[in-house]
Design a protein around this motif. Structure first.
Motif, PDB file in Angstrom:
ATOM      1  N   HIS A   1       0.864  -1.221   0.050  1.00  0.00           N
ATOM      2  CA  HIS A   1      -0.480   0.020   0.042  1.00  0.00           C
ATOM      3  C   HIS A   1       1.215   1.388  -0.280  1.00  0.00           C
ATOM      4  CE1 HIS A   1      -4.068  -2.323   0.889  1.00  0.00           C
ATOM      5  NE2 HIS A   1      -2.786  -2.833   2.020  1.00  0.00           N
TER       6      HIS A   1
ATOM      7  N   GLY B   1       0.069   4.678  -0.503  1.00  0.00           N
ATOM      8  CA  GLY B   1      -0.128   5.196   0.519  1.00  0.00           C
ATOM      9  C   GLY B   1      -0.200   5.813   1.956  1.00  0.00           C
TER      10      GLY B   1
ATOM     11  N   ASP C   1       0.309  -3.152  -6.421  1.00  0.00           N
ATOM     12  CA  ASP C   1      -0.731  -1.930  -4.741  1.00  0.00           C
ATOM     13  C   ASP C   1      -1.733  -2.775  -4.950  1.00  0.00           C
ATOM     14  OD1 ASP C   1      -2.068   0.258  -3.853  1.00  0.00           O
ATOM     15  OD2 ASP C   1      -0.187   1.012  -3.576  1.00  0.00           O
TER      16      ASP C   1
ATOM     17  N   GLY D   1      -5.787   1.951  -2.945  1.00  0.00           N
ATOM     18  CA  GLY D   1      -5.009   3.284  -2.172  1.00  0.00           C
ATOM     19  C   GLY D   1      -6.050   4.085  -3.537  1.00  0.00           C
ATOM     20  N   HIS D   2      -5.448   5.840  -3.219  1.00  0.00           N
ATOM     21  CA  HIS D   2      -5.732   6.446  -4.420  1.00  0.00           C
ATOM     22  C   HIS D   2      -6.038   6.328  -5.829  1.00  0.00           C
ATOM     23  CE1 HIS D   2      -8.340  10.221  -5.556  1.00  0.00           C
ATOM     24  NE2 HIS D   2      -8.759   9.690  -4.463  1.00  0.00           N
TER      25      HIS D   2
ATOM     26  N   ARG E   1      -3.158   9.251  -7.120  1.00  0.00           N
ATOM     27  CA  ARG E   1      -2.067   9.120  -6.088  1.00  0.00           C
ATOM     28  C   ARG E   1      -1.053   8.236  -6.873  1.00  0.00           C
ATOM     29  NH1 ARG E   1      -0.063  11.136  -2.229  1.00  0.00           N
ATOM     30  NH2 ARG E   1       2.419  11.020  -2.573  1.00  0.00           N
ATOM     31  N   LEU E   2      -2.023   6.514  -6.907  1.00  0.00           N
ATOM     32  CA  LEU E   2      -1.180   5.705  -7.330  1.00  0.00           C
ATOM     33  C   LEU E   2      -0.434   5.783  -9.140  1.00  0.00           C
ATOM     34  CD1 LEU E   2      -3.704   3.056  -6.086  1.00  0.00           C
ATOM     35  CD2 LEU E   2      -1.225   3.170  -5.759  1.00  0.00           C
TER      36      LEU E   2
ATOM     37  N   TRP F   1       2.420   7.715  -8.860  1.00  0.00           N
ATOM     38  CA  TRP F   1       3.619   6.736  -8.484  1.00  0.00           C
ATOM     39  C   TRP F   1       3.975   5.867  -9.208  1.00  0.00           C
ATOM     40  CZ3 TRP F   1       0.844   6.364  -3.420  1.00  0.00           C
ATOM     41  CH2 TRP F   1       0.966   7.349  -2.830  1.00  0.00           C
TER      42      TRP F   1
ATOM     43  N   TYR G   1      -1.445  -2.181  -9.983  1.00  0.00           N
ATOM     44  CA  TYR G   1      -2.258  -0.975  -8.535  1.00  0.00           C
ATOM     45  C   TYR G   1      -3.712  -1.453  -8.754  1.00  0.00           C
ATOM     46  CZ  TYR G   1      -2.887   3.186 -11.319  1.00  0.00           C
ATOM     47  OH  TYR G   1      -3.311   4.008 -12.285  1.00  0.00           O
TER      48      TYR G   1
ATOM     49  N   THR H   1      -6.997   7.418   3.987  1.00  0.00           N
ATOM     50  CA  THR H   1      -5.648   8.613   2.784  1.00  0.00           C
ATOM     51  C   THR H   1      -5.631   6.652   1.855  1.00  0.00           C
ATOM     52  OG1 THR H   1      -3.813   6.554   3.669  1.00  0.00           O
ATOM     53  CG2 THR H   1      -3.984   8.711   5.031  1.00  0.00           C
ATOM     54  N   LEU H   2      -6.379   6.126   1.814  1.00  0.00           N
ATOM     55  CA  LEU H   2      -6.623   5.163   0.475  1.00  0.00           C
ATOM     56  C   LEU H   2      -7.680   5.360  -0.486  1.00  0.00           C
ATOM     57  CD1 LEU H   2      -5.374   2.532   2.325  1.00  0.00           C
ATOM     58  CD2 LEU H   2      -3.328   3.934   1.453  1.00  0.00           C
TER      59      LEU H   2
END
Length: 398
Positions: free
Chosen positions: A84, A86, A103, A106-107, A110-111, A114, A125, A145-146
């Motif tokens: 994860h 995040g 992953d 997660g959001h 953001r993923l 990355w 992801y 946060t995810l």
């Protein structure tokens, strides 16, 4: 200004990740290296590998006298199949010895960032957790946060799948945790899996609570995000789960290990249950993937020796451990180990000396020169010479 290249270290994973990249003017089109050995589903060596801007490939199972000497061994890049990002530091993972990560929650925004960041390991992801309204992990503080998608019908589940795939996901993640809230029903789960499969995406499921493993498998879930730990599975169910089956996109079902999260080295009852299930699943021919649930508790930001040791203790050893850990092939990134092990070298400890190395770095004219005399993390337990073979017990071992 003279460009410097940081030499690989046998004592610290991924030391070569700090090497300066080759500039266009410095790089050459191809470089041949004579290595002590390499592994691609089985051991080879000594051997010659060729590096080009397109990637890395073996060209001969012999050390060419015209090739540049590169002491040590090449393996496909190491992948952690359950992280994860995040909840951890993504830019620490290459230095931690990981070439790739999956992953599993997660959001998506953001993923996606990355996944396009060269300072982060290669990323695939799932995007948001898909769960029932009020189901796990929607009430957990870290889930803020995810991302969580709550569904209660087949139509909502299909829409959630489509949303994750549109955001760049290559597989989807479902939570079936009956110990921490409601779970989606069988009809919704089946609709979700069928829609994901129709889009070419595998389904990874977090299973927790009595009967949830059976439900996930019956619905056609491709992977379990964790080795089951809340119940001892029957031999009959494990045997069925271990067999090839066309219901799954890869032709068979698989488990991600995540043994070390049970105690973080202290082990205990949950660890024992998971290890027993995994031992029987592997012995029955099941497909096991190395994964840690990185970001969850006291886990290192990179390759985890405790997880590797736990897999070995559960019978996943030698070639089987490398199949669980490594990417399918070399591609443009490999794991480089500057030493060749002896028969009594511990595989888990030896793997911890790996460096993540790219084709771009290998094409640098000073790369081999920077690897002068490789340092051994094992003293007399590991050597590197032009003629030392991979130990016989390590070859072609189930």
């Amino acid at each position: 200004m003279t460009e410097e290249l940081t030499p690989a270290s046998a004592a610290t994973p991924a030391a070569t990740s700090a090497a300066a990249p080759a500039s266009t003017s410095d790089a050459v089109l191809t470089v041949d290296y004579a290595v002590d050995g390499y592994w691609l589903r089985e051991w080879h060596g000594p051997a010659t590998v060729r590096v080009s801007p397109h990637g890395i490939r073996a060209i001969a199972d012999a050390a060419s006298p015209t090739a540049i000497r590169l002491p040590g061994v090449l393996l496909p890049g190491f992948r952690d199949a359950h992280v994860h990002l995040g909840l951890t530091e993504p830019r620490a993972l290459i230095a931690g010895g990981l070439a790739a990560v999956d992953d599993l929650g997660g959001h998506p925004d953001r993923l996606r960032e990355w996944a396009h960041d060269d300072a982060v390991s290669m990323v695939q992801y799932a995007g948001a957790f898909i769960t029932a309204p009020g189901g796990y992990p929607s009430k957990r503080a870290w889930a803020v946060t995810l991302a969580v998608a709550e569904v209660s019908t087949g139509e909502q589940a299909m829409a959630a799948v489509a949303q994750q795939l549109a955001a760049g996901a290559t597989f989807v993640k479902v939570a079936l945790n009956s110990e921490d809230g409601p779970v989606i029903d069988d009809g919704t789960l089946s609709a979700l899996v069928e829609h994901a499969h129709s889009r070419g995406a595998e389904v990874v499921v977090h299973v927790q609570g009595a009967g949830q493993v059976q439900r996930a498998f019956a619905a056609g879930a491709d992977r379990l995000a964790h080795t089951p730990w809340t119940e001892k599975l029957s031999d009959a169910l494990i045997d069925e789960m271990a067999q090839p089956n066309s219901r799954f996109l890869a032709g068979r079902h698989s488990w991600i290990s995540t043994l070390d999260i049970h105690g973080y080295g202290q082990r205990g009852r949950d660890f024992a249950t998971a290890s027993d299930n995994l031992r029987r699943f592997h012995a029955a021919g099941g497909t096991v993937r190395y994964g840690t649930d990185m970001g969850n508790g006291d886990l290192p930001p990179g390759l985890n020796q405790r997880e590797l040791t736990a897999l070995q203790d559960a019978g996943v050893r030698y070639d089987a451990l490398l199949r669980a850990l490594c990417l399918p092939g070399f591609g443009s990134t490999v794991s480089y180990l500057p030493t060749v092990p002896l028969a009594n070298t511990d595989l888990a400890g030896w793997l911890m000396t790996a460096n993540v190395v790219t084709a771009q770095q290998l094409l640098h004219p000073q790369f081999a020169a920077a690897i002068s005399q490789p340092l051994s993390a094992f003293g007399d337990d590991a050597v590197s010479t032009e003629t030392t073979p991979i130990p016989a017990p390590w070859r072609n071992t189930p």
